[in-house]
Design a protein around this motif. Structure first.
Motif, short mmCIF file in Angstrom:
data_model
loop_
_atom_site.label_atom_id
_atom_site.label_comp_id
_atom_site.label_asym_id
_atom_site.label_seq_id
_atom_site.Cartn_x
_atom_site.Cartn_y
_atom_site.Cartn_z
N ALA A 84 -19.01 11.67 16.52
CA ALA A 84 -20.13 11.96 17.42
C ALA A 84 -20.93 13.17 16.96
N THR A 85 -20.34 13.99 16.08
CA THR A 85 -21.02 15.17 15.54
C THR A 85 -20.84 15.19 14.02
N PRO A 86 -21.76 15.81 13.29
CA PRO A 86 -21.60 15.89 11.83
C PRO A 86 -20.32 16.61 11.44
N ILE A 87 -19.54 15.98 10.59
CA ILE A 87 -18.23 16.52 10.18
C ILE A 87 -17.89 15.90 8.82
N ASP A 88 -17.08 16.60 8.04
CA ASP A 88 -16.78 16.09 6.70
C ASP A 88 -15.95 14.81 6.73
N GLY A 89 -15.18 14.59 7.78
CA GLY A 89 -14.41 13.36 7.92
C GLY A 89 -13.01 13.42 7.34
N SER A 90 -12.59 14.59 6.87
CA SER A 90 -11.27 14.69 6.24
C SER A 90 -10.13 14.48 7.23
N GLY A 91 -10.38 14.72 8.51
CA GLY A 91 -9.33 14.55 9.50
C GLY A 91 -9.21 13.14 10.06
N ALA A 92 -10.14 12.25 9.70
CA ALA A 92 -10.13 10.92 10.31
C ALA A 92 -8.86 10.15 9.96
N LEU A 93 -8.35 10.33 8.74
CA LEU A 93 -7.14 9.60 8.36
C LEU A 93 -5.92 10.08 9.13
N ALA A 94 -5.96 11.30 9.66
CA ALA A 94 -4.84 11.75 10.49
C ALA A 94 -4.68 10.82 11.68
N GLY A 95 -5.81 10.37 12.22
CA GLY A 95 -5.77 9.41 13.31
C GLY A 95 -5.20 8.08 12.86
N VAL A 96 -5.55 7.66 11.65
CA VAL A 96 -5.03 6.40 11.12
C VAL A 96 -3.51 6.49 10.95
N TYR A 97 -3.04 7.62 10.41
CA TYR A 97 -1.59 7.81 10.25
C TYR A 97 -0.90 7.77 11.61
N ALA A 98 -1.49 8.43 12.61
CA ALA A 98 -0.91 8.45 13.95
C ALA A 98 -0.92 7.07 14.58
N ALA A 99 -1.98 6.30 14.29
CA ALA A 99 -2.08 4.94 14.83
C ALA A 99 -0.97 4.07 14.26
N TYR A 100 -0.68 4.23 12.98
CA TYR A 100 0.42 3.46 12.38
C TYR A 100 1.75 3.86 13.01
N ALA A 101 1.94 5.14 13.25
CA ALA A 101 3.18 5.60 13.86
C ALA A 101 3.33 5.02 15.27
N LYS A 102 2.23 4.92 16.00
CA LYS A 102 2.28 4.38 17.35
C LYS A 102 2.77 2.94 17.36
N ASN A 103 2.42 2.19 16.31
CA ASN A 103 2.83 0.79 16.23
C ASN A 103 4.15 0.60 15.50
N GLY A 104 4.88 1.73 15.33
CA GLY A 104 6.20 1.64 14.73
C GLY A 104 6.21 1.50 13.23
N ASN A 105 5.11 1.90 12.56
CA ASN A 105 5.02 1.78 11.10
C ASN A 105 4.73 3.15 10.48
N SER A 106 5.59 4.11 10.76
CA SER A 106 5.39 5.46 10.26
C SER A 106 5.31 5.44 8.74
N LEU A 107 4.36 6.21 8.22
CA LEU A 107 4.14 6.26 6.78
C LEU A 107 4.91 7.41 6.17
N ASN A 108 5.18 7.29 4.87
CA ASN A 108 5.92 8.32 4.14
C ASN A 108 5.07 9.57 3.99
N GLN A 109 5.60 10.73 4.39
CA GLN A 109 4.82 11.96 4.36
C GLN A 109 4.44 12.36 2.94
N SER A 110 5.29 12.08 1.96
CA SER A 110 4.95 12.40 0.57
C SER A 110 3.73 11.61 0.12
N GLN A 111 3.64 10.37 0.53
CA GLN A 111 2.48 9.55 0.19
C GLN A 111 1.24 10.04 0.93
N ILE A 112 1.41 10.46 2.18
CA ILE A 112 0.28 11.02 2.93
C ILE A 112 -0.23 12.27 2.24
N ASN A 113 0.68 13.13 1.79
CA ASN A 113 0.27 14.35 1.08
C ASN A 113 -0.53 14.01 -0.17
#
Length: 322
Positions: free
Chosen positions: A147-176
């Motif tokens: 809704a506001t201008p932003i670099d977008g680097s945090g958007a994938l944090a939401g994607v990672y959290a969404a996967y965790a919500k559905n029981g598909n937690s991702l590997n933190q090393s791969q996220i890094n």
């Protein structure tokens, strides 16, 4: 006898109800795993939240979805291990929707304008795709907006959290590794955006192509092999005149980190990487269609031509290369 019959009917009814409840619970669980998840930044106002929901869910045509709120603590959890310095009080505006798709459909990312404005100012769709691949995501449609201008680097944090919500937690090393990759590619594109013969599509196609080649070699691929693959992909994508040695080293280091994260162990990684190169090239046909013309052949191809012509001049005949 009547009492026995009533008791039997009660037990039978109870059994049917239990089975129905069990079946409903299974259905709900299955639906939950396939229901799109909308992630909303905690800093959005009420009207911005509704506007974000409307923007992200327009492709659903009224179908069900669930929502989760992404806070500063989510940024700390998913992004700080890769070098960010978020706090629990950090603001979050960029939002996303994740929708699982059929097997083999690949990773598709759509950056959507909010009220007619593209407010994701830095990260490109192809950078999101490559990062999602590294993080372990496969066969998904990902929609991003802010809704506001932003670099977008945090958007994938939401994607990672969404996967965790559905029981598909991702590997933190791969996220890094994914976050490091996204930051690196974003910086390289920013440094070269004004150079002739450079595009973000070429860079991301080179990265996706390198991942595909790495996956063919497997988890035991050496760092020197990764270096050779990167050099080859840079030449294939006609980036030899724009990517400098420092940027090349950054790319090599990123892909070594991808290997060390364990991403290559995923049996779908090679297939998803191949699909990603197809998507990138299809989305930038005006760039990639020129690569096989005589005017744009890279230095290696021209060198081979000159060698062949030299032999032809010496031996005075046709040379057939097999």
């Amino acid at each position: 006898m009547k009492k026995i019959l009533i008791a039997f009917l009660a037990i039978l009814t109870s059994g049917f109800l239990s089975l129905a409840t069990f079946a409903n619970n299974k259905t709900a669980k299955a639906d939950d795993n396939n229901t799109p998840v909308v992630t909303l930044g905690t800093s959005l106002t009420s009207s911005q939240k509704q506007g974000t929901i409307n923007t992200l869910t327009q492709s659903l045509n009224g179908a069900n979805y669930t929502t989760i709120t992404i806070t500063g603590s989510d940024l700390v959890k998913y992004l700080n291990p890769s070098g960010y310095d978020f706090t629990n009080n950090s603001g979050v505006w960029s939002s996303a929707m994740v929708q699982k798709t059929n097997s083999g459909s690949g990773i598709n990312v759509h950056i959507l304008p909010y009220n007619g404005h593209n407010n994701i100012t830095t990260i490109t769709a192809n950078q999101y795709k490559n990062a999602a691949l590294t993080a372990g995501i496969s066969d998904a449609d990902i929609y991003v907006t802010s809704a506001t201008p932003i670099d977008g680097s945090g958007a994938l944090a939401g994607v990672y959290a969404a996967y965790a919500k559905n029981g598909n937690s991702l590997n933190q090393s791969q996220i890094n590794a994914a976050q490091t990759e996204m930051n690196t590619l974003s910086k390289i594109t920013n440094q070269n955006k004004s150079k002739e013969g450079y595009s973000d599509a070429q860079l991301n196609n080179a990265i996706a192509g390198a991942k595909k080649e790495m996956a063919k070699q497997g988890q035991n691929i050496s760092n020197s092999q990764i270096r050779d693959i990167v050099n080859n992909q840079i030449n294939i994508n006609h980036l030899g005149d724009t990517i400098n040695n420092d940027q090349k080293e950054q790319i090599i280091n990123v892909l070594i980190k991808v290997k060390n994260s364990g991403a290559l162990k995923d049996k779908n990684f090679q297939q998803q990487a191949g699909q990603l190169t197809d998507q990138i090239q299809s989305g930038a046909k005006n760039i990639f269609s020129k690569f096989n013309t005589p005017e744009t052949r890279n230095w290696f191809q021209k060198l081979i031509d000159s060698i062949v012509n030299w032999f032809r001049n010496i031996f005075g005949g046709a040379i057939i290369l097999k």
